[in-house]
Structures are given as C-alpha cells and as structure tokens.
Design an enzyme around this catalytic site. Structure first.
Site, mmCIF file in Angstrom:
data_model
loop_
_atom_site.group_PDB
_atom_site.id
_atom_site.type_symbol
_atom_site.label_atom_id
_atom_site.label_comp_id
_atom_site.label_asym_id
_atom_site.label_seq_id
_atom_site.Cartn_x
_atom_site.Cartn_y
_atom_site.Cartn_z
ATOM 1 C CB THR A 3 -0.890 0.019 1.124
ATOM 2 O OG1 THR A 3 -0.423 -0.043 2.462
ATOM 3 C CG2 THR A 3 -1.839 -1.146 1.164
ATOM 4 C CD GLU A 4 1.693 3.047 -4.657
ATOM 5 O OE1 GLU A 4 1.299 3.960 -5.023
ATOM 6 O OE2 GLU A 4 2.369 2.405 -5.407
ATOM 7 C CG ASP A 36 -5.412 -3.914 15.700
ATOM 8 O OD1 ASP A 36 -5.595 -5.109 15.493
ATOM 9 O OD2 ASP A 36 -5.131 -3.596 17.032
ATOM 10 C CB THR A 79 -2.373 -2.959 19.837
ATOM 11 O OG1 THR A 79 -3.214 -2.359 18.641
ATOM 12 C CG2 THR A 79 -1.850 -1.585 20.645
#
Length: 591
Positions: A186-187, A213, A256
């Site tokens: 992803t960019e 998340d 997390t």
C-alpha cells in the site's frame, strides 16, 4: 488390530525415525502405529511376533504440506586410503526418491504454532509417489477450506514499519504449502480499501493483510463496502450489510495487534500464517457506526469515548515518537482527568447471552458463539423476506436512571471519564486477557463499559487491574458494565445545534481556566485525590479501531458473525482430550 472406524484410503508399512510403522491414511487422519518385533518359541523353533507399542495421530487439517524428500545428491561421504594416496568416495542417492516429508503443526507455549517435519521411508519409489499423491488429494480436496490463491496487502507505514520484513519471514511457509499470492504494497491511506472496490475477487480464495489493526480495519471496510455494492444494499441507518464471500487473514505487524491476539491468542506472525494456510475459520461480529444517522464505517475491536479518544487524538500529533507516544499521551490524559456529560441509551442483550463478568471465556468451538451463529442465520433469512428493517424508538429522556423503557431500551445519564464498547476481548501483549476478558468473538453482542466521573487515583486503580490476569477491573462503584446489542451516546452539548460554535469556544475557555485552578490546588495540597472541575459542555472524540471520529453523537449496532477470519479462536489447552486412533479406536498420542 480391531476393525477400522473410518474408511481406509491407503495403508502400508513405512519407516519413521529408522523404526518400522504401520501407516494408515483416512479422510481425517494419518495414523502411525509403531511396530516392535518379539522373538519367542521353544525347542529351537523361533517365531517373530509383531506388536504395536505406540500409536500417533496426525489430523489432516493440521498437515501443512507433503512433498518428496529433497536432500543433497551425495547421500554419504567417506575417505579411503590406498597406500599413500587419499581418496574421497561418494555414495549417490537413487534416481527416484523413496522418502517423503510431511510438515505438520507443532504447538509451542503461549498459543504459538511451529512446523515440524516427519520423514517417512518407503520400500520403493512407486510407494513414495502414491503416498504423496494421496495425501495431497485429501488436504486439497475440491470444496475444501484451504486457500490456494490470496490477495495480500502489505502496509509499510503502520506500527513500527516492520510489515515488509515480517512478510518476508513468513512467505517461505506459504511457498512450501503451495499458496500463490498477489502482493500489493500500500502507498497511502485507504489504498487497500479502494483496490477492493474494483478487484476481481473471483480469482482469489481470501484476502490477507500484513500490518496492524488499522490495516485490518481498512481491508474489512473495503470488503464489506464491495459486498454491499455487489448486492445492491444501501448503507442507510441500521441497514443489514451483506456478508463478504471471502475470509480475511491477518499477519500481525502493528503496535497492538488486538484483532490477531483476540482471535488466535498471540501476535506471533508464523502462527497466523499457519492458521491461514490450513484454512481455519472463525466468525467475528462487526459493528456498524452511524453519525447523525449517517453511516460512517464498520469496526471490530473497541470504540471508545473520553479517555481513549483523547489519548488517540493527542498521540496523532506525536507520531514522530513511534509507539511510545501512546504511553506519553495516556499519562497526560490521566493527569488531566477529564469527564464528559451526556446520555447513553442501549438495548440490553438477552440473559442467555451472559454478562461481561460471568467468567465464561471464549475458546475454540465456543458453544455461545455456535448458538448465536445459528440464530443469526435464521434471523437473516427472516429479515430477507421483509421489505425493510423494523423501526425502533430510543424513548424519552425521562428514563435517565437506568430503568427499562417500554421498548426494551435503557438510558444512563451523567459524567463519564470513559465510554468503551468492546466487541471482541481486545487482547494484546500489554493486556493478555483483554479490555473485556469474557467478551465473545461471535455472540452478536458488545460489552458496554461506562466509567463515571471519578478521581484520577481511582481511575489508575482501574487501569492497573486491566493487565493483571485474574483481576476484575470492573469491581468498582464508578463502573457499570452491560452486554448490549445496540447503543447510542448523546452529548450534553451537541456541536451541530444552533449557536454550538460560540458555546463550544466559551466552554473551552472555561475548561482551561478550571484546569489551571485545579492544577494549582493539586500542587498546594501535595497531591489531593479530588477530581478536577470539568466543563459540562465540552466534548471528547471517539477512538474507533485506532481512527479518530470527531463527532460525539454516535450510534453503534452489532451484526453477528458478519465476517469470517482465517483463525481458530483461542485454544484452551487445559481442556484438550486425547485423540482416538481412527484404526483401532484406542487412545493415542497426538503429533
């Protein structure tokens, strides 16, 4: 040997660890009966008797891969001396392999999985090829649950920016299992969500994301938006979303990783990869969020107002600090000890769904989730026959003491330090049992935690219990917990009402003055436990799966097991029963 309990697909005597074993393949297991030879007889007459001394069971669902044994061309090397000259002799392997390797799941402490290789020796090449072919036919049978092709999103920016390295570590395991992947790095924000709107999903068996998340939330929303678009479902207030046809897998690489910890029990990347490879599946509840009755997004973990909302909003300005920014922002917000006034209305769940403090942990094969899943299927079929969703009424503000409204809704008014809606347990390395330890993955409910105005010391006592195993963080008189299906928060000050902007500025100035006065009072008394004065009109923001939603008036509705994840659920190792041998029905050890 007793009569077989299952259909035998293939059987022969092989060698494992240089010992003979009777190996049986059934539709569910590989049973390995280790054989011992005993010589007995009288008068010089010897009789060799074969007995089974141990039996191991290998569930086919936990077989990662099977392939002919690959080794160096030289099987053995040794030196020979002919007079004064030294020669090196090489014993070559046969042209066709007579060994095959079975890679299986091996359980390690703290819910981690590892892979273990078993090498079987056959009498000839033909037998070896038959075993490899038949095991592969079973684990990759048509209509099976294992993915063969995955669409993969790798987020190089989230968390500690370690996603590309994590992916490269687990990729060989996918290659070993024969899983092909279309990898997209992803960019920008929402890049994965946008790709999912036009991607040909019929070419893949699942979607996998490598990140935290936030990356999972983006993929979740992308899949659900695409499913609604394909089914022609408008995302109006209290709509019933379409279920995505694909499962989602998560390789943890965030700060997390509460989604992975809540559905697997650990944030170990290899464990997640193995559960994706073998095609494990678990249904997870999804919340639909509405702002002023306008759809905002879907969420899975925790939606929080007050303390956690303020913490996230403050930490967004400190991204240069990395994950440590959460600790610093959390400390600041505890010192400020702000409370916000408003009214919470909620629809309680049925008594059969339990309570957030009932001590019932959600493990693999949870009975509560299984029952809820069946009920949700029946409800969806009935709902599909209706033209629209049933209307509802939150009731009037007269029921502000928590009493039951005629339509089943309840309301609680007051000042709140925090309002937390927990859909899954929200485990993470810092909170091993989660924000709500007895929340379920797929019961169609949320655990609503209302923390009323209290001193900073009391709130610290509550926070200190969250990471402690076995501690009840809800055992305080300023905390109320409910298991609900829907809820809405109405702030005392609505910023969209007429004159809201001017009133908000005045409230902000008053709050700053009160905080200065409170800090001076705290300093002069040497650390009093008295709460600071709060402005009744100032609002907080919502923390939704790590994303800030700045409008305080929010409505949440849970949808039971709306998505399927490549996960098994948290395994309860204390309750595992010994396997029964599929050949002789006797208790066996499990590999």
């Amino acid at each position: 040997m007793a009569a077989s309990c299952e259909k035998i697909l293939h059987q022969s005597v092989l060698e494992l660890d240089n010992k003979q074993a009777n190996v049986t393949l059934t539709p569910k297991y590989i049973a390995v009966e280790h054989i011992a030879k005993h010589k007995q007889g009288e008068g010089g007459m010897l009789d060799v008797k074969m007995t089974t001394i141990q039996c191991q069971v290998i569930p086919l669902e936990e077989v990662i891969a099977v392939q002919p044994h690959t080794a160096n061309i030289a099987k053995d090397k040794f030196k020979m001396r002919n007079g004064g000259a030294l020669y090196q002799a090489v014993e070559l392997q046969p042209m066709h392999p007579t060994l095959f390797d079975v890679y299986i799941i091996k359980r390690a402490p703290k819910h981690r999985w590892r892979q273990k290789m078993l090498t079987f020796a056959c009498k000839d090449h033909v037998t070896c090829s038959q075993w490899v072919e038949k095991i592969r036919d079973e684990i990759f049978a048509p209509g099976g649950k294992r993915p063969r092709q995955l669409l993969v999103f790798v987020n190089p920016f989230g968390g500690k920016k370690k996603a590309p390295k994590v992916f490269e570590k687990v990729r060989p395991t996918f290659d070993l299992a024969g899983v092909t992947m279309n990898v997209i790095e992803t960019e920008r924000q929402y890049h994965a969500r946008d790709i999912l709107q036009t991607y040909d999903l019929s070419t893949v068996d699942g979607v996998m994301c490598v990140g935290g998340d936030g990356t999972f939330s983006e993929v979740l929303n992308g899949l659900l938006n695409r499913s609604n678009k394909d089914e022609g479902i408008a995302q109006t207030f209290r709509h019933q979303p379409a279920r995505p046809p694909l499962r989602i897998g998560v390789i943890p690489a965030g700060s997390t990783d509460s989604v992975v910890c809540s559905t697997i029990g650990t944030n170990d990347p290899l464990t997640s990869a193995l559960q994706i490879i073998i095609g494990d599946s678990v249904g997870v509840d999804v919340n639909a969020l509405y702002k002023q009755e306008q759809f905002v997004k879907y969420s899975v973990t925790m939606t929080s107002y007050g303390y956690y909302g303020d913490l996230l909003a403050d930490s967004e300005r400190l991204r240069w600090m990395g994950p440590k920014r959460y600790n610093w922002s959390g400390f600041k917000k505890i010192v400020m000890n702000k409370a916000y006034e408003g009214e919470v209305s909620f629809l309680p769940a049925e008594k059969s769904n339990g309570h957030p403090r009932d001590g019932t942990t959600c493990y693999t094969g949870c009975v509560v989730c299984q029952r809820a899943g069946k009920e949700a299927e029946l409800a969806n079929k009935a709902l599909s026959k209706c033209a629209s969703a049933p209307a509802f009424d939150l009731g009037s503000g007269e029921y502000s003491d928590g009493s039951l409204n005629p339509d089943g809704w309840r309301t609680v008014s007051g000042k709140f330090v925090a309002i937390n809606s927990v859909t899954v347990s929200c485990r993470c390395p810092l909170t091993p049992e989660g924000m709500s330890p007895y929340s379920h993955l797929g019961d169609g409910c949320m655990d609503l935690i209302l923390v009323s105005d209290c001193s900073r010391v009391d709130y610290l006592r509550h926070m200190a219990r969250i990471p402690r195993q076995g501690a009840d963080q809800f055992d305080f008189n300023f905390i109320q917990v409910y298991r609900v299906r829907e809820f809405q928060f109405r702030p005392a000050f609505d910023p969209e009402e007429e004159g809201g902007e001017e009133e908000g500025q005045a409230a902000e100035e008053e709050d700053l003055r009160s905080r200065s006065d409170g800090a001076a009072s705290l300093s002069s008394t040497g650390g009093s436990q008295k709460s600071l004065k709060h402005s009744p009109s100032q609002n907080s923001v919502w923390n939704c799966d790590g994303e800030v939603i700045d409008h305080p008036k929010l409505h949440l509705q849970v949808h039971c097991q709306q998505v399927q994840l490549f996960a098994r659920g948290v395994e309860n190792h204390n309750m595992q029963e010994p396997e029964k041998c599929p050949v002789c029905c006797n208790p066996c050890s499990r590999c």
